[in-house]
Design a protein around this motif. Structure first.
Motif: not given
Length: 239
Positions: A36-37, A42-52, A139-141, A163-170
């Motif tokens: 994660x750090x 490692x080229x992590x996508x946003x979805x990959x980062x949330x999963x990890x 605070x993160x997920x 509606x509040x999700x990690x990495x979303x501004x909704x």
């Protein structure tokens, strides 16, 4: 087996269970945390980062529950489960440490003085990791125990927290979100530095066990599997 030594039961099933669950959880947390750090590397996508991060938090719950179990056991447990047998706060510890530095052939039924200091260091760092990690998870997920509280603190519509999700501004109030991120900053700092401390302490702990085994020859490693140490029958040769 050396006829001058005898098999002595030291580490209870509770202690051994805690130890190996702790080892497994920490190794997983360190490995996932490193990925994660270094997400960009490692080229992590946003979805990959949330999963990890989700997996990291779930393993963190196991780590936290196990640590709380051990802390509680130190107060209500028996024999070498108790803190006065494990931490360097017992009466006469300074004299015990001085003797340890002078007499290299003395074996110890529980932890030797250096081992007690290492236990204190590890427990302190792990407690920091646990507390800071639970805050960051919220605070993160937005995971328990603080996730709902932080989600409510940043929500525009507090009746629509889903509606509040990690990495979303909704449904996120930008100003409230900034305040939340400021609150979490010291916890992030503590988590990262405690992580570095663990990277230092774990190899030091392993080296200490190897040195202690060479000094005491009491089957320290196997004792953490079966509970038994091999100590000198002459009581003056062990503590």
């Amino acid at each position: 087996m050396d006829t001058k030594r005898e098999q002595v039961f030291v580490w209870s099933r509770n202690i051994r269970l805690f130890h190996w669950i702790n080892v497994t959880a920490i190794l997983l947390l360190l490995a996932i945390g490193l990925v994660i750090f270094n997400g960009k590397l490692f080229g992590l996508s946003t979805d990959g980062k949330i999963l990890l991060k989700t997996i990291h938090v779930l393993v963190g719950y196991v780590f936290a529950a196990n640590l709380i179990f051990r802390i509680t056991l130190g107060f209500i447990g028996k024999a070498y489960e108790k803190w006065h047998k494990t931490l360097p706060f017992n009466k006469g510890f300074k004299a015990e440490l001085a003797e340890f530095r002078q007499k290299k052939k003395v074996a110890y039924k529980g932890h030797n003085p250096a081992g007690k200091l290492m236990v204190l260091a590890l427990l302190s760092v792990m407690s920091i990791q646990m507390i800071s990690g639970l805050v960051i998870a919220g605070t993160d997920i937005y995971y328990p125990p603080l996730g709902k509280y932080f989600a409510e603190s940043i929500a525009i519509d507090k009746d629509n927290l889903d509606a509040i999700k990690p990495y979303s501004k909704d449904n996120v109030d930008a100003e409230a979100y900034k305040v939340m991120r400021d609150i979490r900053k010291p916890f992030i700092t503590a988590h990262v530095y405690a992580f570095y401390c663990l990277l230092f302490l774990i190899p030091l702990h392993i080296i200490g066990v190897i040195i202690a085994e060479r000094r005491e020859r009491s089957a320290i490693v196997s004792a953490m599997f079966n509970g038994y140490k091999y100590l000198p029958k002459d009581k003056s040769e062990h503590r």
